[in-house]
Design an enzyme around this catalytic site. Structure first.
Site, mmCIF file in Angstrom:
data_model
loop_
_atom_site.group_PDB
_atom_site.id
_atom_site.type_symbol
_atom_site.label_atom_id
_atom_site.label_comp_id
_atom_site.label_asym_id
_atom_site.label_seq_id
_atom_site.Cartn_x
_atom_site.Cartn_y
_atom_site.Cartn_z
ATOM 1 N N GLY A 259 66.373 -15.374 -14.104
ATOM 2 C CA GLY A 259 67.776 -15.676 -14.358
ATOM 3 C C GLY A 259 68.752 -14.799 -13.609
ATOM 4 N N GLU A 301 60.346 -12.908 -13.246
ATOM 5 C CA GLU A 301 60.195 -14.236 -12.660
ATOM 6 C C GLU A 301 61.436 -14.672 -11.882
ATOM 7 O OE1 GLU A 301 59.422 -16.676 -16.044
ATOM 8 O OE2 GLU A 301 57.449 -15.823 -16.436
ATOM 9 N N PRO A 302 61.743 -14.043 -10.758
ATOM 10 C CA PRO A 302 62.894 -14.502 -9.960
ATOM 11 C C PRO A 302 62.582 -15.806 -9.245
ATOM 12 C CG PRO A 302 61.711 -12.781 -8.785
ATOM 13 C CD PRO A 302 61.058 -12.902 -10.137
ATOM 14 N N ARG A 304 65.730 -18.444 -8.231
ATOM 15 C CA ARG A 304 66.981 -18.609 -7.503
ATOM 16 C C ARG A 304 67.278 -17.406 -6.598
ATOM 17 N NH1 ARG A 304 71.457 -21.081 -9.977
ATOM 18 N NH2 ARG A 304 70.354 -20.758 -11.946
ATOM 19 N N TYR A 344 76.642 -28.564 -13.948
ATOM 20 C CA TYR A 344 77.115 -27.258 -14.420
ATOM 21 C C TYR A 344 78.488 -26.855 -13.878
ATOM 22 C CZ TYR A 344 71.980 -26.968 -14.704
ATOM 23 O OH TYR A 344 70.661 -27.231 -14.921
ATOM 24 N N CYS A 371 78.075 -43.389 -6.290
ATOM 25 C CA CYS A 371 79.008 -44.153 -7.123
ATOM 26 C C CYS A 371 79.265 -43.457 -8.451
ATOM 27 C CB CYS A 371 78.464 -45.556 -7.342
ATOM 28 S SG CYS A 371 78.194 -46.464 -5.810
ATOM 29 N N GLU A 372 79.725 -42.229 -8.394
ATOM 30 C CA GLU A 372 80.050 -41.435 -9.579
ATOM 31 C C GLU A 372 81.273 -40.579 -9.276
ATOM 32 O OE1 GLU A 372 78.447 -41.447 -12.478
ATOM 33 O OE2 GLU A 372 76.703 -42.652 -11.898
#
Length: 444
Positions: A259, A301-302, A304, A344, A371-372
């Site tokens: 994280g 646990e990296p 990102r 996010y 299409c959003e």
């Protein structure tokens, strides 16, 4: 394991701090990564395309190993996984944290030792568990009471499997409410506060074929402060002390998850890895001394923090539109290859590359082709006022949770991944073709 030694990466200019350290501007209006001009990559491989700087990935692996020399560092494969990434992690001495049979099998078929992998997930399927046991995964993280009996039965009375138990320490941390996983009101793990963690641990100890090696916790993602990790250490050691009193149990491992935040735009906060390592080690030693326990081996646990800053996404501008007082710059990718802004509200800082513009900067919103209304690549960002169709935009910090979360929306096909190193570019993952899409459709 063969460690590939890379030269230290140079300090990037302030304007390029969120880009891979090898990023240069060889000519006005041009960016190069790993010695390869981004415009050349776009011309050769088409757009959208993801560029991954191999030297940056390897450098970040070594940074973690240097900061945590006595810990086990596991790369969180969910951030981004391909066979080349598996090989780089192996050569740099990292383990793998996997969440599915698919991630596990890809890693093993790429030559990664299964004993250096950890499998976890809040709802493991029978196939996940069967694959993990068949291939000999190192540890399985138990996330719910029902997994205990299922796993024990799958292992069999004469078998043995190392396990950890994921504990919810009751700590709120993370960059968005949807990525905070350390509180008692979400789906992961077993809570200390209501006693479910202690009860599950007692049940694991009653299964002789399950060998409990430690406790696991993961607070969330994109955490910028060291403080939540220190609080987690105290609560986890407190639980370990109670387990020692009740069961005479001394656990040799403590997994604090990952994280660790990265910067997506200039000025963003990132987690200070050196401070994290120093303070966590001190806190763990002090807490264990107070509890009369030996210090367990840390596991981190990296994901990102290793893959994210090493990646760059390239898009072509398809249209520029003025509407409602805003300027919309539409590109040939979007939420099908990067859903994070829609999920996010993540903000990026794209940059024009491939031509030199002397126009003044203008506030624009870079949008995708889907299409959003929520298909936004970068809201309220600055680009040259003369941005036009055909221009090439580069988005930094794009190595994690883009392609791993990509979808088949509008059947546009997922982009390729290209690695750069020492002036060379090579294809790692090819573009998804219409034939790939057609071959899965067997309805006629």
């Amino acid at each position: 394991m063969t460690t590939v030694h890379e030269p230290a990466l140079p300090e990037a200019p302030a304007a390029l701090r969120v880009w891979p350290a090898s990023t240069t501007a060889p000519r006005p209006g041009e960016l190069a990564v790993g010695g390869v001009p981004l415009a050349e990559i776009a011309d050769r491989f088409g757009t959208p395309v993801y560029v991954l700087d191999e030297a940056e990935v390897r450098h970040r692996c070594r940074t973690y190993r240097d900061a945590f020399p006595n810990a086990e560092v596991l790369y969180a494969a969910k951030a981004f996984l391909c066979r080349a990434m598996v090989r780089w992690m192996d050569e740099e001495g990292l383990g793998l944290d996997v969440c599915s049979a698919g991630e596990l099998e890809l890693a093993v078929t790429a030559g990664f030792p299964p004993e250096r992998m950890v499998l976890h997930g809040n709802a493991k399927s029978p196939r996940d568990l069967e694959t993990a046991l068949r291939l000999g995964v190192g540890r399985i993280v138990i996330d719910s009471p029902s997994e205990i009996a299922r796993l024990a039965a799958a292992v069999g009375p004469s078998g043995s499997q190392k396990v950890m138990v994921r504990v919810v320490p009751g700590i709120s941390a993370g960059g968005h409410e949807k990525i905070r996983t350390g509180t008692d009101d979400q789906k992961f793990g077993l809570s200390i506060a209501d006693g479910y963690a202690q009860h599950a641990i007692a049940r694991v100890l009653g299964q002789p074929q399950l060998r409990l090696t430690g406790l696991h916790c993961h607070l969330g993602s994109q955490i910028t402060s060291v403080k939540p990790y220190l609080a987690a250490v105290r609560r986890m050691v407190g639980l370990m002390a109670r387990l020692h009193e009740q069961h005479g149990l001394v656990l040799p491992e403590l997994d604090l998850g990952g994280g660790h935040a990265i910067a997506y735009r200039p000025g963003d906060d990132a987690l200070d890895l050196t401070s994290l390592a120093r303070k966590v080690r001190t806190e763990l030693a002090d807490a264990c001394a107070s509890a009369g326990l030996p210090v367990p081996r840390l596991v981190i646990e990296p994901g990102r923090a290793i893959a994210g800053p090493a990646g760059v996404a390239l898009y072509r501008v398809l249209a520029v539109k003025h509407s409602g007082g805003k300027v919309f710059v539409a590109v040939d990718g979007g939420m099908s290859d990067n859903p994070r802004p829609a999920l996010y509200g993540v903000r990026y800082a794209p940059r024009l590359t491939g031509r030199n513009s002397t126009a003044a900067p203008a506030r624009v919103t870079v949008v995708g082709r889907h299409c959003e209304a929520g298909d936004i690549v970068a809201s309220d960002t600055e680009l040259p006022a003369d941005v036009r169709p055909g221009d090439l935009l580069a988005v930094p910090a794009a190595g994690a949770y883009h392609l791993s979360m990509a979808s088949g929306y509008n059947l546009v096909g997922r982009p390729p991944v290209v690695a750069v190193r020492d002036g060379l570019a090579r294809l790692l993952v090819r573009r998804e073709s219409i034939e790939d899409i057609r071959s899965r459709d067997v309805g006629l």
